[in-house]
Design an enzyme around this catalytic site. Sequence first.
Site, PDB file in Angstrom:
ATOM      1  N   LYS A 191       0.842  -1.207   0.000  1.00 13.81           N
ATOM      2  CA  LYS A 191       0.000   0.000   0.000  1.00 13.81           C
ATOM      3  C   LYS A 191       0.877   1.257   0.000  1.00 13.81           C
ATOM      4  O   LYS A 191       0.600   2.224  -0.706  1.00 13.81           O
ATOM      5  CB  LYS A 191      -0.935  -0.028   1.220  1.00 13.81           C
ATOM      6  CG  LYS A 191      -2.042  -1.068   1.047  1.00 13.81           C
ATOM      7  CD  LYS A 191      -2.800  -1.407   2.321  1.00 13.81           C
ATOM      8  CE  LYS A 191      -3.766  -2.565   2.045  1.00 13.81           C
ATOM      9  NZ  LYS A 191      -4.413  -3.100   3.237  1.00 13.81           N
TER      10      LYS A 191
ATOM     11  N   GLN B  75      -4.687  -1.897   9.505  1.00 12.69           N
ATOM     12  CA  GLN B  75      -4.529  -3.204   8.861  1.00 12.69           C
ATOM     13  C   GLN B  75      -5.074  -4.319   9.751  1.00 12.69           C
ATOM     14  O   GLN B  75      -4.726  -4.426  10.918  1.00 12.69           O
ATOM     15  CB  GLN B  75      -3.031  -3.439   8.546  1.00 12.69           C
ATOM     16  CG  GLN B  75      -2.754  -4.701   7.774  1.00 12.69           C
ATOM     17  CD  GLN B  75      -3.394  -4.701   6.382  1.00 12.69           C
ATOM     18  OE1 GLN B  75      -3.268  -3.752   5.622  1.00 12.69           O
ATOM     19  NE2 GLN B  75      -4.097  -5.780   6.054  1.00 12.69           N
TER      20      GLN B  75
ATOM     21  N   ASP C  36     -11.133   2.539   4.201  1.00 13.29           N
ATOM     22  CA  ASP C  36     -11.252   1.078   4.094  1.00 13.29           C
ATOM     23  C   ASP C  36     -12.729   0.674   4.126  1.00 13.29           C
ATOM     24  O   ASP C  36     -13.072  -0.484   3.903  1.00 13.29           O
ATOM     25  CB  ASP C  36     -10.493   0.424   5.255  1.00 13.29           C
ATOM     26  CG  ASP C  36      -9.899  -0.921   4.866  1.00 13.29           C
ATOM     27  OD1 ASP C  36      -9.854  -1.218   3.655  1.00 13.29           O
ATOM     28  OD2 ASP C  36      -9.482  -1.673   5.766  1.00 13.29           O
TER      29      ASP C  36
END
Length: 291
Positions: A49, A93, A116
């Site tokens: 990322k 994450q 996200d």
Amino acid sequence: MEIIDGNRIASEIVAELKAEVAAISGRKPCIALVRVGEDPASVSYVRKKEKTAAEIGITSRVILPPPTATQAELFTLIDTLNADPGVDGILVQSPLPDPIDELLVFRRIAPGKDVDGLGTMNLGKVAQDDDTGFVSCTPAGIMMLLSRSGVDLKGRHVVVIGRSLLVGKPVALLALQKKAGANGTVTICHSATANLPALARQADVLIAAIGRPEFVTADMVKPGAVVIDVGINRVADPSKKTGFRLTGDVDFASVSSVAGKITPVPGGVGPMTVAMLMRNTVRAFQLQARR
Ligand code: NAP
């Protein structure tokens, strides 16, 4: 049989975003990437990322709280990032180490920075067919793969195997939306589903998000069906330098001889997830700039 090339489609999106970001004068979009602990897959995802953000011109801040960080400490970190006008998007994450409740952490992220798309507000907007929110990256990537491969779900039977909050449930909702490209008739299967192979065989579009290597075999696929393999499984392989190989939830070798279109692993859904995260970040920046 056609292979749906996720690397190529993700590269197109990255190139589009690069041009968009290059046209921004002044501060560039910024994403905070929060990783707790040393889970090897998480280390590699965050690195990817960071690398893609740099390629586009998005600033990334990698934040590594200690593996012993408490829920309260993570909340404080998220609150600080929520209040920071220099941060447009926040990604925490997954998975977070026990005993952290990651759902509570996702919910703590301000909806306007939840790139996200896993917080309550953004997931709720998907259920409401409201596209003012952020769609979580893997489901958004699957829909983009389908649309850029010329697959229209209207009137087609979409069978999703898996009902996770991360993939199965939101992708099923997206396929069901009353919108161009969607309008599918959706069946969701999970571990308590009876006669799963017979349901899978009815699919015009089969989406496998299970987390079990090569679960979907050729006898579970209707000839000509579109097969989207979301799975990323590490299978021990002493012949590899890493000691493992990556495999999907679909037995590619047998299913590719039956399917009409299929995504490979790696190089299918995976690169799309990262591209869509970047797309959401640029959108978060634009929305913030308009405020
Ligand atoms: P998850 O949270 O573990 O969910 C797996 C789902 O599969 C659950 O709904 C589970 O059913 C169902 N399932 C498990 N075994 C089954 C069986 N024998 N029969 C029928 N259903 C079964 O996993 P996830 O987060 O959705 O991820 C799924 C896979 O996608 C993993 O390999 C993951 O690494 C991969 N993934 C890839 C990307 C990407 O960017 N490509 C992103 C996210 C995830 P129950 O609900 O009944 O337990």
